[in-house]
Design a protein around this motif. Structure first.
Motif, PDB file in Angstrom:
ATOM      1  N   LYS A   5      56.439  40.111  28.639  1.00  0.00           N
ATOM      2  CA  LYS A   5      55.553  40.431  29.759  1.00  0.00           C
ATOM      3  C   LYS A   5      56.218  41.346  30.772  1.00  0.00           C
ATOM      4  O   LYS A   5      55.588  42.235  31.336  1.00  0.00           O
ATOM      5  CB  LYS A   5      55.090  39.139  30.450  1.00  0.00           C
ATOM      6  CG  LYS A   5      53.961  38.421  29.713  1.00  0.00           C
ATOM      7  CD  LYS A   5      53.465  37.245  30.515  1.00  0.00           C
ATOM      8  CE  LYS A   5      52.298  36.548  29.800  1.00  0.00           C
ATOM      9  NZ  LYS A   5      51.818  35.380  30.565  1.00  0.00           N
ATOM     10  N   HIS A  10      51.424  46.364  33.587  1.00  0.00           N
ATOM     11  CA  HIS A  10      50.609  45.348  34.244  1.00  0.00           C
ATOM     12  C   HIS A  10      49.412  46.014  34.921  1.00  0.00           C
ATOM     13  O   HIS A  10      49.581  46.864  35.801  1.00  0.00           O
ATOM     14  CB  HIS A  10      51.430  44.577  35.284  1.00  0.00           C
ATOM     15  CG  HIS A  10      52.336  43.545  34.694  1.00  0.00           C
ATOM     16  ND1 HIS A  10      53.282  43.845  33.736  1.00  0.00           N
ATOM     17  CD2 HIS A  10      52.432  42.204  34.912  1.00  0.00           C
ATOM     18  CE1 HIS A  10      53.924  42.742  33.403  1.00  0.00           C
ATOM     19  NE2 HIS A  10      53.425  41.733  34.096  1.00  0.00           N
ATOM     20  N   GLN A  48      45.716  35.847  32.950  1.00  0.00           N
ATOM     21  CA  GLN A  48      46.483  36.923  32.336  1.00  0.00           C
ATOM     22  C   GLN A  48      46.267  36.965  30.832  1.00  0.00           C
ATOM     23  O   GLN A  48      46.140  35.931  30.186  1.00  0.00           O
ATOM     24  CB  GLN A  48      47.980  36.767  32.626  1.00  0.00           C
ATOM     25  CG  GLN A  48      48.338  36.891  34.091  1.00  0.00           C
ATOM     26  CD  GLN A  48      49.829  36.997  34.319  1.00  0.00           C
ATOM     27  OE1 GLN A  48      50.275  37.536  35.312  1.00  0.00           O
ATOM     28  NE2 GLN A  48      50.624  36.496  33.397  1.00  0.00           N
ATOM     29  N   VAL A  60      49.602  43.883  30.087  1.00  0.00           N
ATOM     30  CA  VAL A  60      49.149  42.592  30.604  1.00  0.00           C
ATOM     31  C   VAL A  60      47.957  42.879  31.504  1.00  0.00           C
ATOM     32  O   VAL A  60      48.067  43.640  32.472  1.00  0.00           O
ATOM     33  CB  VAL A  60      50.240  41.858  31.412  1.00  0.00           C
ATOM     34  CG1 VAL A  60      49.667  40.591  32.043  1.00  0.00           C
ATOM     35  CG2 VAL A  60      51.419  41.498  30.529  1.00  0.00           C
ATOM     36  N   MET A  62      45.301  41.433  34.193  1.00  0.00           N
ATOM     37  CA  MET A  62      45.239  40.328  35.158  1.00  0.00           C
ATOM     38  C   MET A  62      43.873  40.318  35.833  1.00  0.00           C
ATOM     39  O   MET A  62      43.521  41.257  36.551  1.00  0.00           O
ATOM     40  CB  MET A  62      46.348  40.474  36.205  1.00  0.00           C
ATOM     41  CG  MET A  62      47.753  40.470  35.628  1.00  0.00           C
ATOM     42  SD  MET A  62      49.045  40.552  36.904  1.00  0.00           S
ATOM     43  CE  MET A  62      48.806  42.228  37.516  1.00  0.00           C
ATOM     44  N   ALA A  84      49.194  39.405  43.142  1.00  0.00           N
ATOM     45  CA  ALA A  84      49.047  40.068  41.843  1.00  0.00           C
ATOM     46  C   ALA A  84      49.109  41.577  42.003  1.00  0.00           C
ATOM     47  O   ALA A  84      49.595  42.291  41.115  1.00  0.00           O
ATOM     48  CB  ALA A  84      47.733  39.650  41.180  1.00  0.00           C
TER      49      ALA A  84
END
Length: 398
Positions: A5, A10, A48, A60, A62, A84
């Motif tokens: 991760k 992200h 996630q 990833v 979110m 986040a």
């Protein structure tokens, strides 16, 4: 090997309640990550999903709680949503194009302030279109805007991916190396891996695995040893290794064994360079020379784990710092994605190697420290500084 991760792009999905964030995310991944409901506030925490998003690669996604939640518990959800954002390499804000609100523009301002690549998804186009004034306001934040209907569109994933490619950070177009820029094929590198109480039984810890994999990809001759057998390992090599990499907790023992003409560093310092800013961390360690009695030090751990006897962040580093400085300093600890709202009471921040989080979060924390005029460093650099071998430990990167 599966990408961890911390090394994935992200992508945070944000927006007010019932804007359709979860519906959009579900369409992109092709399955139900989050529950979809007409009831506002259905998503209450950060959900996630790690996946391969072709042709982008490992990501990833979110899905976060609504940014307009206002009751007591709702405000806590919003805090988590903004946390986040701190680790989002890309922020995708889903807007109900029929009704923009103040929270939408407040969030857009925050993304702009943090200089995070922004993708706007105008959702619910089946029910009407945004007026020209609002569209112009949104366009002042980004020119990357896609119009979708989570209810009717079957090509949301394609629209999203095409837009994402246009705004990807340079770091994800050109992958950052751990040490591929300082070693070459057929060099010999010795990895010193102690088997201690913090090492998972039957496994190596993540930085060791990541480094070893990159060395194998490069074609480096990789030799693995415990510190107990290191001298015999070096004696058996026909030529001195190009580099020795050790766990920071074994720095003292290893530095005494490895001759001065052989380059030496640690896994933690490699990750300080990969995930953060090595120069900033080295500069931050200078604060150890001017600490005073009563000063407070913030220790940040990216992962959450049960502290063990001789835990590096809660026992070993505090003891080393106290011995090095000779001062009665105090330590406070935060783990995971938790970060104190106010940090002006701290004289120094010491961050872990950050193997379990991404570079965006570390750079954000560095930026917060910089704005508050607080030095920041990391575990490996702190240990090397306290042992008097910092110059040697960072020399391979000069």
């Amino acid at each position: 090997m599966n990408t961890t991760k911390g090394n994935r792009l992200h992508i945070g999905f944000f927006g007010k309640r019932n804007a359709g964030k979860s519906s959009v995310v579900n369409k992109i991944i092709g399955q139900e990550l989050s529950i979809v409901s007409n009831t506002p506030g259905t998503t209450t925490d950060v959900n996630q999903k790690s996946m391969e998003l072709l042709p982008v690669g490992p990501v990833v996604l979110m899905d976060t709680a609504g940014i307009d939640d206002t009751d007591e518990i709702g405000r806590l959800r919003v805090q988590k949503t903004y946390k986040a954002l701190e680790r989002s390499d890309v922020a995708a804000i889903v807007l109900d194009n029929r009704a923009l609100c103040a929270a939408d523009f407040e969030f857009l301002d925050k993304v702009k302030e943090k200089n995070i690549p922004l993708l706007v998804i105008l959702n619910k186009t089946d029910a009407g279109m945004i007026n020209e004034d609002d569209f112009e306001k949104i366009s002042s934040f980004t020119d990357c805007i896609i119009k979708v209907s989570a209810l009717n569109d079957d090509d949301i994933a394609a629209k999203f991916t095409n837009a994402l490619i246009k705004i990807l950070p340079e770091d994800f177009i050109k992958e950052r190396p751990i040490l591929a820029d300082i070693v070459k094929p057929l060099d010999t590198v010795v990895l010193v891996i102690p088997i201690d109480k913090e090492a998972p039984k039957g496994r190596l810890i993540l930085p060791q695995v990541n480094v070893l994999r990159e060395l194998l990809d490069i074609g480096v001759i990789s030799v693995v040893s415990r510190e107990k057998e290191l001298k015999q390992t070096l004696d058996k090599l026909k030529e001195p290794p190009k580099l020795v990499i050790t766990d920071s907790q074994s720095f003292k023992t290893v530095s005494e064994i490895v001759p001065d003409d052989i380059s030496l560093t640690s896994f933690s310092i490699l990750f300080a360079r990969l995930k953060g800013d090595l120069k900033v961390f080295i500069k931050g360690a200078e604060k150890l020379d001017t600490l005073q009695d009563g000063d407070k030090i913030l220790i940040l751990e990216s992962c959450t784990h049960h502290p063990v006897e001789d835990d590096i962040g809660r026992v070993k580093i505090p003891n080393l710092v106290k011995k090095y400085t000779g001062k009665h300093v105090e330590f406070e600890h935060y783990s995971g994605h938790d970060f104190p709202d106010l940090i002006d009471k701290y004289s120094l921040i010491i961050h872990c190697g950050a193997c379990m989080t991404n570079r965006r979060e570390i750079l954000n924390r560095i930026n917060i420290a910089f704005k508050n005029n607080i030095p920041i460093t990391n575990y490996g650099i702190t240990i090397a500084k306290c042992l008097g071998i910092l110059n040697r430990a960072v020399k391979p990167f000069e």
